[in-house]
Design a protein around this motif. Structure first.
Motif, PDB file in Angstrom:
ATOM      1  N   VAL A 161     -34.074  18.440  45.683  1.00  0.00           N
ATOM      2  CA  VAL A 161     -33.013  19.455  45.720  1.00  0.00           C
ATOM      3  C   VAL A 161     -31.961  19.138  44.659  1.00  0.00           C
ATOM      4  O   VAL A 161     -31.455  20.050  43.984  1.00  0.00           O
ATOM      5  CB  VAL A 161     -32.383  19.555  47.129  1.00  0.00           C
ATOM      6  CG1 VAL A 161     -31.188  20.509  47.127  1.00  0.00           C
ATOM      7  CG2 VAL A 161     -33.421  20.001  48.139  1.00  0.00           C
ATOM      8  N   HIS A 162     -31.652  17.864  44.472  1.00  0.00           N
ATOM      9  CA  HIS A 162     -30.675  17.491  43.437  1.00  0.00           C
ATOM     10  C   HIS A 162     -31.182  17.888  42.051  1.00  0.00           C
ATOM     11  O   HIS A 162     -30.405  18.334  41.200  1.00  0.00           O
ATOM     12  CB  HIS A 162     -30.359  15.998  43.497  1.00  0.00           C
ATOM     13  CG  HIS A 162     -29.341  15.668  44.535  1.00  0.00           C
ATOM     14  ND1 HIS A 162     -28.953  14.371  44.800  1.00  0.00           N
ATOM     15  CD2 HIS A 162     -28.608  16.447  45.376  1.00  0.00           C
ATOM     16  CE1 HIS A 162     -28.038  14.367  45.764  1.00  0.00           C
ATOM     17  NE2 HIS A 162     -27.822  15.612  46.130  1.00  0.00           N
ATOM     18  N   GLU A 163     -32.476  17.709  41.823  1.00  0.00           N
ATOM     19  CA  GLU A 163     -33.038  18.103  40.518  1.00  0.00           C
ATOM     20  C   GLU A 163     -32.916  19.604  40.294  1.00  0.00           C
ATOM     21  O   GLU A 163     -32.502  20.049  39.221  1.00  0.00           O
ATOM     22  CB  GLU A 163     -34.507  17.666  40.411  1.00  0.00           C
ATOM     23  CG  GLU A 163     -34.690  16.171  40.304  1.00  0.00           C
ATOM     24  CD  GLU A 163     -33.956  15.569  39.119  1.00  0.00           C
ATOM     25  OE1 GLU A 163     -33.999  16.147  38.012  1.00  0.00           O
ATOM     26  OE2 GLU A 163     -33.309  14.522  39.314  1.00  0.00           O
ATOM     27  N   GLU A 164     -33.258  20.385  41.318  1.00  0.00           N
ATOM     28  CA  GLU A 164     -33.147  21.850  41.219  1.00  0.00           C
ATOM     29  C   GLU A 164     -31.691  22.259  41.018  1.00  0.00           C
ATOM     30  O   GLU A 164     -31.387  23.135  40.205  1.00  0.00           O
ATOM     31  CB  GLU A 164     -33.690  22.524  42.485  1.00  0.00           C
ATOM     32  CG  GLU A 164     -35.176  22.511  42.606  1.00  0.00           C
ATOM     33  CD  GLU A 164     -35.853  23.408  41.582  1.00  0.00           C
ATOM     34  OE1 GLU A 164     -35.359  24.522  41.308  1.00  0.00           O
ATOM     35  OE2 GLU A 164     -36.886  22.981  41.048  1.00  0.00           O
ATOM     36  N   LEU A 165     -30.801  21.624  41.777  1.00  0.00           N
ATOM     37  CA  LEU A 165     -29.386  21.957  41.686  1.00  0.00           C
ATOM     38  C   LEU A 165     -28.841  21.623  40.306  1.00  0.00           C
ATOM     39  O   LEU A 165     -28.116  22.423  39.700  1.00  0.00           O
ATOM     40  CB  LEU A 165     -28.604  21.205  42.781  1.00  0.00           C
ATOM     41  CG  LEU A 165     -27.121  21.514  42.883  1.00  0.00           C
ATOM     42  CD1 LEU A 165     -26.872  22.993  43.139  1.00  0.00           C
ATOM     43  CD2 LEU A 165     -26.488  20.671  44.004  1.00  0.00           C
ATOM     44  N   ARG A 166     -29.199  20.457  39.795  1.00  0.00           N
ATOM     45  CA  ARG A 166     -28.747  20.053  38.456  1.00  0.00           C
ATOM     46  C   ARG A 166     -29.203  21.076  37.409  1.00  0.00           C
ATOM     47  O   ARG A 166     -28.428  21.488  36.546  1.00  0.00           O
ATOM     48  CB  ARG A 166     -29.281  18.661  38.123  1.00  0.00           C
ATOM     49  CG  ARG A 166     -28.728  18.070  36.834  1.00  0.00           C
ATOM     50  CD  ARG A 166     -29.239  16.658  36.550  1.00  0.00           C
ATOM     51  NE  ARG A 166     -28.818  15.718  37.572  1.00  0.00           N
ATOM     52  CZ  ARG A 166     -29.642  15.087  38.425  1.00  0.00           C
ATOM     53  NH1 ARG A 166     -30.940  15.310  38.379  1.00  0.00           N
ATOM     54  NH2 ARG A 166     -29.171  14.242  39.306  1.00  0.00           N
ATOM     55  N   LYS A 171     -27.313  25.535  33.828  1.00  0.00           N
ATOM     56  CA  LYS A 171     -27.472  26.875  33.256  1.00  0.00           C
ATOM     57  C   LYS A 171     -26.252  27.753  33.491  1.00  0.00           C
ATOM     58  O   LYS A 171     -26.039  28.717  32.774  1.00  0.00           O
ATOM     59  CB  LYS A 171     -28.696  27.576  33.867  1.00  0.00           C
ATOM     60  CG  LYS A 171     -30.009  27.000  33.426  1.00  0.00           C
ATOM     61  CD  LYS A 171     -31.141  27.748  34.086  1.00  0.00           C
ATOM     62  CE  LYS A 171     -32.482  27.169  33.693  1.00  0.00           C
ATOM     63  NZ  LYS A 171     -33.594  27.843  34.362  1.00  0.00           N
ATOM     64  N   THR A 172     -25.453  27.428  34.519  1.00  0.00           N
ATOM     65  CA  THR A 172     -24.318  28.287  34.874  1.00  0.00           C
ATOM     66  C   THR A 172     -22.970  27.665  34.547  1.00  0.00           C
ATOM     67  O   THR A 172     -21.946  28.172  34.972  1.00  0.00           O
ATOM     68  CB  THR A 172     -24.352  28.637  36.376  1.00  0.00           C
ATOM     69  OG1 THR A 172     -24.239  27.433  37.133  1.00  0.00           O
ATOM     70  CG2 THR A 172     -25.602  29.390  36.748  1.00  0.00           C
TER      71      THR A 172
END
Length: 192
Positions: A161-166, A171-172
């Motif tokens: 989840v941390h990888e996806e969140l990072r 990107k934002t």
């Protein structure tokens, strides 16, 4: 005579205390109104089931009003929501209006952040999926901030989840809203 469709859409109103339903229906966004209903439910927890029945039916025109009350309860006493977390998690992806998404995002954060609430693996997975969906679909700043913070906390247990969140946050980072930028920068620092 009610049509079958109308009856099925509104069956729960007949099953619950209609005076309580009226209390939710007549509630307003004013804090004093929401606090009065929150205090009533905290004093009468037997109404929690009815409150969740309204909140978890996204077709009910008052579902967002019930979510406002659950949000306030989640801040004050999140542990009493435990018997209804499954019901809430199942309903999450069906909330489409901002008035429902914002309190739902805060409820998610309060549940994830609480030391008194223990989420099951399937509940955590549903929260992760919904929070990621909210970030991908560009919800407004407040629900996005709660979703990001929930994902950060859930990522402590679920590393992916941390990888996806990072990835999503990088990107934002140039989001036009100052509040959004602050949360993104804060979480990116923690994720390094």
């Amino acid at each position: 005579m009610l049509s079958t469709k109308t009856f099925l859409q509104n069956w729960y109103i007949y099953e619950m205390n209609t005076a309580f339903y009226q209390k939710i229906e007549n509630g307003t966004a004013h804090r004093i109104s929401r606090d009065a209903t929150k205090d009533f439910v905290l004093a009468h927890p037997e109404y929690l089931g009815d409150l969740f029945t309204i909140a978890c039916n996204s077709k009910d025109k008052n579902h967002y009003k019930a979510l406002w009350i659950i949000e306030l309860i989640s801040v004050k006493k999140p542990e009493i929501l435990t018997p209804y977390i499954d019901q809430f998690c199942v309903a999450l992806p069906f909330y489409t209006i901002e008035r429902a998404i914002r309190p739902s995002a805060k409820i998610c954060f309060q549940m994830v952040n609480s030391k008194k609430v223990v989420l099951t693996e399937p509940q955590e997975q549903r929260l992760i999926e919904t929070c990621l969906d909210w970030l991908v679909t560009n919800v407004k700043v407040a629900p996005a901030a709660f979703a990001m913070r929930s994902l950060y906390l859930l990522g402590i247990k679920h590393e992916w989840v941390h990888e996806e969140l990072r990835l999503l946050l990088s990107k934002t980072i140039e989001h036009p809203t100052p509040g959004y930028k602050v949360v993104v920068k804060e979480l990116l620092k923690r994720l390094k």
